[in-house]
Design a protein around this motif. Structure first.
Motif, short mmCIF file in Angstrom:
data_model
loop_
_atom_site.label_atom_id
_atom_site.label_comp_id
_atom_site.label_asym_id
_atom_site.label_seq_id
_atom_site.Cartn_x
_atom_site.Cartn_y
_atom_site.Cartn_z
N ILE A 12 91.12 -69.81 -72.43
CA ILE A 12 91.85 -68.53 -72.46
C ILE A 12 92.76 -68.49 -73.70
CG2 ILE A 12 93.54 -67.10 -71.26
CD1 ILE A 12 91.02 -67.11 -69.73
N GLU A 86 94.70 -56.19 -68.99
CA GLU A 86 93.45 -56.61 -68.35
C GLU A 86 93.26 -55.85 -67.03
OE1 GLU A 86 91.25 -59.12 -69.22
OE2 GLU A 86 92.30 -60.25 -70.78
N ARG A 89 92.32 -52.18 -67.77
CA ARG A 89 90.95 -52.05 -68.26
C ARG A 89 89.94 -52.35 -67.17
NH1 ARG A 89 92.20 -54.79 -72.96
NH2 ARG A 89 91.39 -56.69 -72.06
N GLY A 90 90.33 -53.18 -66.22
CA GLY A 90 89.42 -53.53 -65.14
C GLY A 90 88.75 -54.87 -65.35
N SER A 91 89.20 -55.62 -66.35
CA SER A 91 88.58 -56.92 -66.60
C SER A 91 89.28 -58.06 -65.86
CB SER A 91 88.54 -57.21 -68.10
OG SER A 91 89.77 -56.90 -68.69
N ASP A 93 89.77 -58.47 -62.58
CA ASP A 93 89.00 -58.94 -61.42
C ASP A 93 87.88 -59.87 -61.84
OD1 ASP A 93 90.44 -57.77 -59.46
OD2 ASP A 93 89.17 -56.00 -59.26
N LEU A 94 87.24 -59.49 -62.94
CA LEU A 94 86.14 -60.32 -63.42
C LEU A 94 86.65 -61.70 -63.84
CD1 LEU A 94 83.19 -60.55 -64.10
CD2 LEU A 94 83.64 -59.51 -66.31
N LEU A 95 87.77 -61.70 -64.57
CA LEU A 95 88.37 -62.96 -65.00
C LEU A 95 88.72 -63.84 -63.80
CD1 LEU A 95 90.92 -62.38 -67.89
CD2 LEU A 95 88.92 -63.84 -67.88
N LEU A 96 89.32 -63.20 -62.79
CA LEU A 96 89.78 -63.97 -61.63
C LEU A 96 88.64 -64.40 -60.72
CD1 LEU A 96 93.06 -62.07 -60.74
CD2 LEU A 96 92.83 -64.32 -61.79
N SER A 97 87.46 -63.78 -60.91
CA SER A 97 86.31 -64.22 -60.12
C SER A 97 85.68 -65.47 -60.72
CB SER A 97 85.27 -63.09 -60.02
OG SER A 97 84.51 -63.03 -61.20
N MET A 98 86.15 -65.83 -61.91
CA MET A 98 85.69 -67.06 -62.56
C MET A 98 86.38 -68.26 -61.89
SD MET A 98 83.67 -66.35 -65.11
CE MET A 98 82.92 -64.76 -64.88
N ARG A 102 95.17 -68.47 -61.13
CA ARG A 102 96.07 -67.53 -61.78
C ARG A 102 97.05 -68.26 -62.70
NH1 ARG A 102 96.04 -62.41 -58.03
NH2 ARG A 102 93.99 -62.86 -57.26
N LEU B 54 89.46 -62.52 -54.31
CA LEU B 54 90.39 -61.93 -55.29
C LEU B 54 91.65 -61.44 -54.60
CD1 LEU B 54 87.95 -59.92 -57.55
CD2 LEU B 54 88.92 -62.17 -57.94
N ARG B 78 82.80 -71.06 -56.93
CA ARG B 78 82.76 -69.89 -57.81
C ARG B 78 81.78 -70.06 -58.95
NH1 ARG B 78 88.86 -67.91 -57.69
NH2 ARG B 78 88.51 -66.14 -56.34
N TYR B 83 79.30 -62.24 -60.32
CA TYR B 83 79.96 -60.99 -59.90
C TYR B 83 79.86 -59.95 -61.00
CZ TYR B 83 83.94 -57.90 -58.76
OH TYR B 83 84.75 -56.82 -58.51
N PRO B 85 81.50 -56.42 -61.58
CA PRO B 85 82.42 -55.42 -61.04
C PRO B 85 81.93 -54.01 -61.33
CG PRO B 85 83.51 -56.84 -62.66
CD PRO B 85 82.04 -57.07 -62.77
N VAL B 89 84.34 -53.64 -67.71
CA VAL B 89 84.90 -53.42 -69.04
C VAL B 89 85.02 -54.76 -69.74
CG1 VAL B 89 86.78 -52.42 -70.35
CG2 VAL B 89 86.23 -51.54 -68.09
N PHE B 102 82.19 -66.60 -73.88
CA PHE B 102 83.53 -66.76 -73.32
C PHE B 102 83.45 -67.00 -71.81
CE2 PHE B 102 87.16 -64.33 -71.37
CZ PHE B 102 88.13 -65.28 -71.59
N PHE B 103 82.68 -66.16 -71.13
CA PHE B 103 82.58 -66.33 -69.68
C PHE B 103 81.78 -67.59 -69.32
CE2 PHE B 103 83.63 -61.79 -69.86
CZ PHE B 103 84.70 -61.79 -68.98
N LYS B 107 82.96 -70.56 -66.87
CA LYS B 107 82.14 -70.96 -65.73
C LYS B 107 81.62 -72.38 -65.87
CE LYS B 107 79.95 -67.62 -62.81
NZ LYS B 107 78.76 -66.84 -62.50
#
Lengths: 273, 302
Positions: A12, A86, A89-91, A93-98, A102, B54, B78, B83, B85, B89, B102-103, B107
């Motif tokens: 990150i 984040e 923008r909605g990103s 949730d995606l980050l936290l699903s990784m 936190r 989440l 995980r 996932y 969403p 974005v 990055f992802f 992962k």
């Protein structure tokens, strides 16, 4: 919660840092710092009727006065968006699903942004430091290095505050408003209130309390750190009359700065659930 | 049950005073594709986010592969969950490939799996372009590629086909079909019900935070009991047609010039067909229409 994977923090942080290099944020801020530092170093002693690279202590004092406004502002602008951006923008949730906690996300963001701000500070003021190095003695250089380190710490304190604001705020607009309020509070209002109380009480307002209150403001800690440790300026600023030597240890002041970095981040983590 | 990949046990979620999820119990089995449908605000997204760990439920429990969806054991899990969403974005300043890398790093999967994944979703040509130049459909494809990172055993896809053209939708489902064949479990939401009804094994209908019904499309159709619609083409007088259908309970009978539309209960279907057969040559064509999933869905939601 507290099993931390350093590698996730690094990923990150590296992204945040690389983003700031790429969009030329670091170079732009470094240029601003260089320009200001050069101008101040050259014209800083104009009030004594001379220009040129002369008195390093006066230069540092002038830089301190500038940096105390500029760095908190830049740090707050840099950091207020970190989490709320984040989220909006909605990103997020995606980050936290990784597979990331936190705490790791928060630390990664914070350290990446800190690295960006520290690089800009080092590059900007360091360049001027190198120019000065030819003209001044080793002792003064030591003070100048101290100034840079404390400037970085000051930036990290306000970045920490910015990240806290970013976690707590509902949207970006509110976050930017809150960030500006933080700046006003610590950079302008706090000292004015202290001054007001001091004047109104006819100077009788707690001899012991006043220095402690100064320590509650990271901007004041920064000022004291830089002013108190140079003999000429201490007298010049009259600071010695209100601030006891016992509290002026750079270690104590540095620890206060660290506390100011840790505390907002802790609150941020607590509210980030 | 050993085969339950997801177990949702009596889950409630309050947002302040608002009850978003109202006592849902649900299981998803290994290799199953579950479609989650419901109006906006029915609690789909909230349920989705709780299953992903989440947001915590107010009460109740959620397990994935027998592991509660929080804590360090779930962090490991995980890595095997993908996932996508809703309205995904990404970071505008990164290229498609960098986004994926990055992802992938987060992962913990190999960087060199990224390019093949982009190929798989048809984005290889744009791998080195910045995401801010991507169309809605391209972003969605990138999101799907992201969800497939690390060969997940469980996929959560929230409105995965929004913004995709029909061709891309077909490709998407064909990839999903292949994954399904490999035993990947999928939970999917979609507003385009006709699109998912042929492609999921089971549906769960949410309404006001409650699980209103769940089962196969056929089971739902039968339980909601909507009339069949039978369209016919004929060459006989309307009286004759009425006569032929005398005594059968019809919910509606609309007779046109050479056409007619009948609404009848499922249990009378064969009776109606026999009566129509008696018309002999006067009958030219019969089309029996099952209620669509939209009808079923509206039947539940309405």
């Amino acid at each position: 919660m507290f099993n931390i994977e350093i590698s996730q923090i690094k990923i990150i942080a590296a992204k945040e840092f690389r983003d700031r290099i790429r969009n030329r944020w670091v170079i732009a801020v470094a240029i601003i710092f260089t320009a200001f530092a050069l101008a101040i170093a050259y014209f800083g002693s104009a009030q004594q009727g001379e220009v040129g690279l002369r008195n390093i202590e006066v230069t540092i004092a002038s830089l301190v006065s500038l940096v105390i406004y500029l760095i908190p502002l830049i740090a707050l602008i840099l950091g207020y968006d970190a989490i709320v951006g984040e989220r909006e923008r909605g990103s997020l949730d995606l980050l936290l699903s990784m597979p990331i906690t936190r705490l790791e996300l928060l630390l990664g963001k914070y350290l990446g942004l800190s690295a960006a701000l520290a690089s800009a500070t080092l590059a900007g003021f360091g360049l001027v430091g190198l120019l000065l190095a030819y003209q001044i003695n080793i002792d003064a250089l030591y003070h100048y290095a101290g100034f840079m380190v404390s400037a970085i710490l000051l930036g990290m304190v306000f970045l920490s505050l910015a990240v806290m604001v970013s976690v707590i705020s509902k949207d970006r607009a509110r976050a930017s408003g809150a960030a500006i309020s933080v700046w006003f509070l610590f950079v302008l209002v706090y000292d004015l209130i202290l001054l007001g109380v001091l004047v109104l009480s006819g100077g009788t307002f707690g001899d012991a309390l006043f220095p402690l209150l100064l320590l509650l403001n990271p901007a004041d800690i920064f000022r004291i750190l830089n002013i108190f440790n140079t003999e000429d300026l201490k007298v010049f600023y009259g600071l010695a009359t209100v601030f006891p030597v016992s509290l002026s240890s750079p270690w104590l002041l540095g620890s206060m700065m660290l506390a100011w970095i840790i505390m907002p981040l802790t609150i941020a983590l607590w509210r980030f659930k | 049950m050993k085969n339950n990949v997801i177990e949702v046990k009596n889950v409630f979620k309050y947002y302040g005073e608002v009850l978003a999820v109202d006592g849902i119990t649900l299981t998803v089995q290994k290799g199953e594709t579950l479609g989650l449908i419901g109006h906006n605000g029915a609690g789909k997204s909230t349920l989705f986010k709780m299953m992903l760990g989440l947001i915590p439920p107010t009460s109740g429990e959620i397990y994935i592969n027998g592991t509660p969806v929080h804590g360090s054991a779930f962090r490991e899990l995980r890595r095997s969950i993908g996932y996508l969403p809703e309205n995904v974005v990404f970071y505008d300043n990164l290229t498609g490939l960098e986004t994926l890398q990055f992802f992938a790093a987060l992962k913990g999967c190999e960087r060199d799996t990224c390019l093949p994944l982009l190929e798989k979703v048809g984005l290889a040509h744009a791998a080195y372009r910045r995401v801010d130049g991507y169309s809605k459909g391209m972003r969605q494809r990138l999101g799907f590629a992201q969800a497939l990172l690390g060969k997940p055993r469980l996929l959560f896809l929230d409105e995965p086909t929004t913004g995709l053209d029909p061709e891309a939708i077909r490709e998407f489902y064909s990839i999903l079909h292949d994954l399904n064949a490999q035993g990947v479990t999928v939970v999917i939401t979609s507003h385009i019900l006709s699109e998912i009804q042929e492609r999921v094994q089971r549906l769960a209908v949410l309404k006001s935070g409650k699980l209103h019904a769940s089962g196969t499309v056929q089971e739902l159709r039968e339980s909601v009991n909507l009339p069949l619609i039978i369209n016919i083409k004929h060459r006989c007088a309307s009286d004759l047609l009425r006569q032929a259908l005398q005594g059968v309970v019809l919910e509606a009978l609309i007779i046109g010039d050479h056409t007619a539309t009948l609404h009848c209960h499922r249990s009378y279907k064969m009776e109606v067909v026999r009566r129509l057969g008696a018309l002999g040559d006067a009958l030219e064509d019969v089309v029996v229409k099952e209620p669509t999933l939209e009808d079923v869905f509206l039947g539940y939601a309405g």
